[in-house]
Enzyme design. Structure first.
Site, PDB file in Angstrom:
ATOM      1  N   THR A 193      38.126  46.425  37.800  1.00 47.19           N
ATOM      2  CA  THR A 193      39.223  47.382  37.754  1.00 47.19           C
ATOM      3  C   THR A 193      39.434  47.955  36.358  1.00 47.19           C
ATOM      4  O   THR A 193      39.068  47.324  35.357  1.00 47.19           O
ATOM      5  CB  THR A 193      40.531  46.684  38.215  1.00 47.19           C
ATOM      6  OG1 THR A 193      41.574  47.638  38.300  1.00 47.19           O
ATOM      7  CG2 THR A 193      40.967  45.589  37.261  1.00 47.19           C
TER       8      THR A 193
ATOM      9  N   SER B 147      46.290  38.630  37.315  1.00 49.72           N
ATOM     10  CA  SER B 147      45.692  39.576  38.252  1.00 49.72           C
ATOM     11  C   SER B 147      45.982  39.150  39.690  1.00 49.72           C
ATOM     12  O   SER B 147      46.390  38.019  39.940  1.00 49.72           O
ATOM     13  CB  SER B 147      44.176  39.584  38.031  1.00 49.72           C
ATOM     14  OG  SER B 147      43.535  40.391  38.983  1.00 49.72           O
ATOM     15  N   SER B 148      45.760  40.075  40.623  1.00 50.77           N
ATOM     16  CA  SER B 148      45.798  39.717  42.042  1.00 50.77           C
ATOM     17  C   SER B 148      44.408  39.840  42.677  1.00 50.77           C
ATOM     18  O   SER B 148      44.261  39.615  43.872  1.00 50.77           O
ATOM     19  CB  SER B 148      46.745  40.647  42.795  1.00 50.77           C
ATOM     20  OG  SER B 148      48.053  40.519  42.292  1.00 50.77           O
TER      21      SER B 148
ATOM     22  N   ASP C  84      49.498  44.647  33.530  1.00 48.65           N
ATOM     23  CA  ASP C  84      49.543  43.472  34.415  1.00 48.65           C
ATOM     24  C   ASP C  84      50.251  42.281  33.757  1.00 48.65           C
ATOM     25  O   ASP C  84      50.534  41.283  34.420  1.00 48.65           O
ATOM     26  CB  ASP C  84      48.134  43.053  34.852  1.00 48.65           C
ATOM     27  CG  ASP C  84      47.677  43.832  36.083  1.00 48.65           C
ATOM     28  OD1 ASP C  84      48.533  44.416  36.761  1.00 48.65           O
ATOM     29  OD2 ASP C  84      46.468  43.850  36.361  1.00 48.65           O
TER      30      ASP C  84
ATOM     31  N   ASN D 160      42.657  49.006  36.309  1.00 49.98           N
ATOM     32  CA  ASN D 160      44.038  48.949  36.788  1.00 49.98           C
ATOM     33  C   ASN D 160      44.357  50.209  37.588  1.00 49.98           C
ATOM     34  O   ASN D 160      43.848  50.362  38.677  1.00 49.98           O
ATOM     35  CB  ASN D 160      45.028  48.693  35.655  1.00 49.98           C
ATOM     36  CG  ASN D 160      46.385  48.246  36.205  1.00 49.98           C
ATOM     37  OD1 ASN D 160      46.442  47.669  37.288  1.00 49.98           O
ATOM     38  ND2 ASN D 160      47.467  48.504  35.507  1.00 49.98           N
TER      39      ASN D 160
ATOM     40  N   GLY E 266      44.043  47.089  45.352  1.00 48.21           N
ATOM     41  CA  GLY E 266      45.400  47.198  45.887  1.00 48.21           C
ATOM     42  C   GLY E 266      46.465  46.451  45.095  1.00 48.21           C
ATOM     43  O   GLY E 266      47.576  46.273  45.583  1.00 48.21           O
ATOM     44  N   GLY E 267      46.131  45.981  43.874  1.00 44.87           N
ATOM     45  CA  GLY E 267      47.126  45.265  43.078  1.00 44.87           C
ATOM     46  C   GLY E 267      47.673  44.090  43.868  1.00 44.87           C
ATOM     47  O   GLY E 267      46.919  43.326  44.482  1.00 44.87           O
TER      48      GLY E 267
ATOM     49  N   ARG F 290      37.730  39.236  33.002  1.00 42.69           N
ATOM     50  CA  ARG F 290      39.003  39.941  32.874  1.00 42.69           C
ATOM     51  C   ARG F 290      39.207  40.414  31.425  1.00 42.69           C
ATOM     52  O   ARG F 290      38.822  39.713  30.487  1.00 42.69           O
ATOM     53  CB  ARG F 290      40.110  38.959  33.254  1.00 42.69           C
ATOM     54  CG  ARG F 290      41.531  39.485  33.208  1.00 42.69           C
ATOM     55  CD  ARG F 290      41.850  40.325  34.369  1.00 42.69           C
ATOM     56  NE  ARG F 290      43.280  40.501  34.558  1.00 42.69           N
ATOM     57  CZ  ARG F 290      43.787  41.508  35.283  1.00 42.69           C
ATOM     58  NH1 ARG F 290      42.984  42.392  35.860  1.00 42.69           N
ATOM     59  NH2 ARG F 290      45.084  41.613  35.455  1.00 42.69           N
TER      60      ARG F 290
ATOM     61  N   THR G  10      41.016  49.758  40.786  1.00 40.28           N
ATOM     62  CA  THR G  10      40.176  48.653  41.232  1.00 40.28           C
ATOM     63  C   THR G  10      39.205  49.084  42.326  1.00 40.28           C
ATOM     64  O   THR G  10      39.493  49.987  43.097  1.00 40.28           O
ATOM     65  CB  THR G  10      41.116  47.573  41.815  1.00 40.28           C
ATOM     66  OG1 THR G  10      42.131  47.338  40.882  1.00 40.28           O
ATOM     67  CG2 THR G  10      40.407  46.320  42.169  1.00 40.28           C
TER      68      THR G  10
HETATM   69  O1  DON Z   1      44.268  42.887  38.447  1.00 44.10           O
HETATM   70  C1  DON Z   1      45.056  43.374  39.247  1.00 44.10           C
HETATM   71  O2  DON Z   1      45.612  42.730  40.112  1.00 44.10           O
HETATM   72  C2  DON Z   1      45.331  44.860  39.185  1.00 44.10           C
HETATM   73  N1  DON Z   1      45.077  45.373  37.863  1.00 44.10           N
HETATM   74  C3  DON Z   1      44.469  45.519  40.228  1.00 44.10           C
HETATM   75  C4  DON Z   1      44.687  46.994  40.316  1.00 44.10           C
HETATM   76  C5  DON Z   1      44.295  47.587  41.603  1.00 44.10           C
HETATM   77  O3  DON Z   1      43.922  46.924  42.540  1.00 44.10           O
HETATM   78  C6  DON Z   1      44.432  49.057  41.682  1.00 44.10           C
HETATM   79  N2  DON Z   1      44.118  49.536  42.981  1.00 44.10           N
HETATM   80  N3  DON Z   1      44.841  50.164  43.644  1.00 44.10           N
END
Ligand code: DON
Length: 576
Positions: free
Chosen positions: A403, A456-457, A427, A405, A477-478, A110, A385
């Site tokens: 990712t 993060s997710s 984030d 982001n 998908g965040g 990360r 991501t």
């Molecule tokens: O780390 C995370 O949870 C986010 N930065 C992920 C971003 C993400 O999945 C973007 N996709 N739509």
């Protein structure tokens, strides 16, 4: 910003020294793992589910050259950095969950906050969050981890030479690749956003046009240096100098930030569920804890779910009730474990989750304000991501989500390198209680501090049974990541759906805030009678312009079955 553009656990990891001596022998010859005694094949093929056709080609080539799952994963990651620039990257970071020679591992690469970062760096004099500052431009960028992550995974587990696994990505950067409609469309949507025009994005990427060949000579030169000199080039060599020079006067990252960056091997989260061992992401991801909580609370509520049809109004309601509790815990307790003591064991404890399950109201939505973090407030306040799944015929698996982001990250390209930098600083919780681009809030656990990793997710996950891999799964998908993975796992194991149907089925999402809001996705919108029935239960329905993109492999006997989400431009391959 549009979203589309954008247990038995020890939380503490142990750091491995990132820069093992870059001896010529490591780069020219195969790494140590290659000398391990040959394993017998346990599957009749290797398999991949990846985000595009070019990374699939790269992986196939690496398997044909005798590579294992980690060699293929590293080749895929570097290739996507070239051919999937909206999310593939060397300017971002991510997580890799591995199952190698019958043992689980987790690699955290990360991004980290720069040394000069401060808690209030995105607030104005009145203490309000400055719009766009953590999302676009130089100050949105965290110190990238992908190159060190790939280097470290390959150093520990790769079979082929480092140069060999970098080769496909260098070719795609130098000779170009055909641009898809989806990629051009995403580029156009990104450029429409406020603030993007203030970056140098268009100088590098305005030629991303469907049907044309897109070449990136600067990026090819960077990848060639990384192939020749290892991760050292990115963190302490010419590429490091170029990143530091681009930042000077604009952003916070210095050469020292790069020199001090380290990927970290952590203990993955391991939880027993439904006869399987779930191996998933620990903090600084919230996703693994969230996934385990969702699966176990749902299992505790089996009598309530009995005879309830998938995606019926009552099903949506019960899942939303569970998600309310999971997101209340996420906002309060989760952050970087190297800075904040995350109560991982308590949050995934069976008795605690049974208590949370008992709070679920089957009759209607619980009042949002009444849903509090479940461990009480005695816990210390301080203290876009893409995913790919790989399995080799020896039974080793890699589940990797990485990712920058939002799609195309911060929009900043390092001059002279073609490296698109992340906007991962968004984030962090810029201000307690103020939502980030994914609408999720946080506490001091996720406040900005120098060298800290933002929460993060991302939840790259592997399920095993009797020591053998059963499922390799993940998605972008965040904050929708772990609720999407939960739905696909439930579809497969609780509803016994064939894998392609389980992935294609409608997905929905709730995250405590905004109150009683159920998000649906463009691929399978919630509309008509179903929408009316859910609204009648007291929910607000909201469309979002983002679809997940699940890449999953299921093992049936000794045959791997990969599926790429029909929502994206993903590709699968089975390689005998
Ligand atoms: O780390 C995370 O949870 C986010 N930065 C992920 C971003 C993400 O999945 C973007 N996709 N739509």
């Amino acid at each position: 910003m549009k979203l589309i553009n954008k247990a038995r656990i020890s939380a503490t990891g142990f750091a491995l020294v990132a820069f093992v001596a870059v001896s010529g022998s490591f780069l020219e010859t195969a790494p140590a793992h290659a000398k391990a005694p040959p394993q017998p094949a346990v599957l009749n093929a290797s398999a991949i589910a990846v985000a595009d056709q070019f990374s699939a080609e790269a992986a196939e080539q690496i398997f044909k050259e005798g590579g294992n799952a980690v060699d293929a994963a590293v080749a895929i990651a570097f290739t996507l950095a070239v051919t999937y620039p909206e999310a593939g990257n060397i300017g971002g970071g991510g997580f890799m969950t591995l199952y190698m020679d019958g043992k689980p591992y987790f690699l955290d690469y990360r991004e980290r906050a720069p040394l000069a970062a401060t808690k209030n760096m995105y607030l104005d004099d009145q203490g309000n969050v400055i719009k766009g500052m953590s999302l676009f431009g130089y100050r949105a960028v965290g110190v990238p981890g992908t190159v060190d992550g790939m280097w470290e995974a390959h150093r520990r587990f790769g079979k082929l030479k480092w140069k060999q696994v970098l080769a496909p990505s260098i070719e795609y950067a130098r000779d170009g690749f055909f641009v898809s409609n989806q990629l051009e469309q995403r580029r156009r949507e990104f450029e429409e956003q406020e603030f993007v025009g203030k970056t140098n994005f268009e100088t590098y990427f305005s030629n991303l046009k469907a049907g044309l060949t897109f070449r990136q000579p600067d990026l090819a030169a960077v990848l060639t240096r990384i192939a020749n000199d290892g991760a050292k080039d990115f963190y302490d060599g010419k590429t490091a100098d170029l990143i530091a020079a681009a930042m000077r006067g604009h952003g916070l990252i210095t050469k020292r930030d790069l020199q001090e960056y380290k990927a970290i091997w952590r203990q993955p989260i391991e939880a027993k569920w439904n006869g399987y061992e779930v191996i998933t992401a620990p903090p600084p991801s919230s996703g693994g804890i969230g996934l385990v909580q969702l699966l176990k609370i749902k299992a505790d509520l089996a009598p309530d779910f009995n005879y309830i049809t998938l995606n019926s109004p009552q099903y949506v309601h019960l899942v939303a009730e569970i998600e309310k509790r999971v997101f209340a815990d996420r906002a309060q307790y989760l952050g970087d474990p190297d800075f904040y003591k995350v109560p991982v064991a308590q949050l995934t404890d069976d008795a605690y989750l049974a208590k949370r399950a008992a709070e679920v109201n089957p009759a209607g939505p619980s009042d949002t304000k009444s849903v509090q973090p479940g461990l009480g407030t005695s816990m210390p306040e301080k203290a876009e991501t893409t995913h790919f799944s790989v399995i080799d015929k020896w039974g080793n698996a890699v589940s990797n989500t990485y990712t920058i982001n939002g799609y195309f990250g911060s929009g900043v390209v390092v001059e002279g390198t073609g490296i698109l930098l992340n906007d991962e600083m968004d984030d962090f919780s810029a201000k307690p209680g103020v939502a980030n681009v994914f609408g999720v809030v946080g506490s001091d656990a996720n406040a900005i501090e120098p060298k800290k990793r933002p929460l993060s997710s991302m939840s790259p996950t592997i399920l095993t049974k009797d020591g053998k891999v059963s499922l390799v799964i993940g998605t972008p998908g965040g904050s929708r990541i772990f609720t999407s993975i939960f739905q696909v796992i439930t579809n497969v194991y609780d509803f016994k759906m064939p894998l392609p149907d389980a992935v294609a089925a409608m997905r929905f999402h709730h995250q405590l805030l905004p109150p009683n809001t159920i998000f649906w996705e463009p691929y399978k919108p919630i509309e008509g009678r179903l929408a009316e029935q859910i609204e009648a239960k007291g929910y607000v329905l909201k469309g979002q312009d983002f679809n997940g993109d699940i890449q999953v492999i299921k093992v049936n006997g000794n045959t791997p079955e990969p599926v790429a989400d029909p929502r994206g431009r993903g590709v699968t391959r089975v390689i005998p």
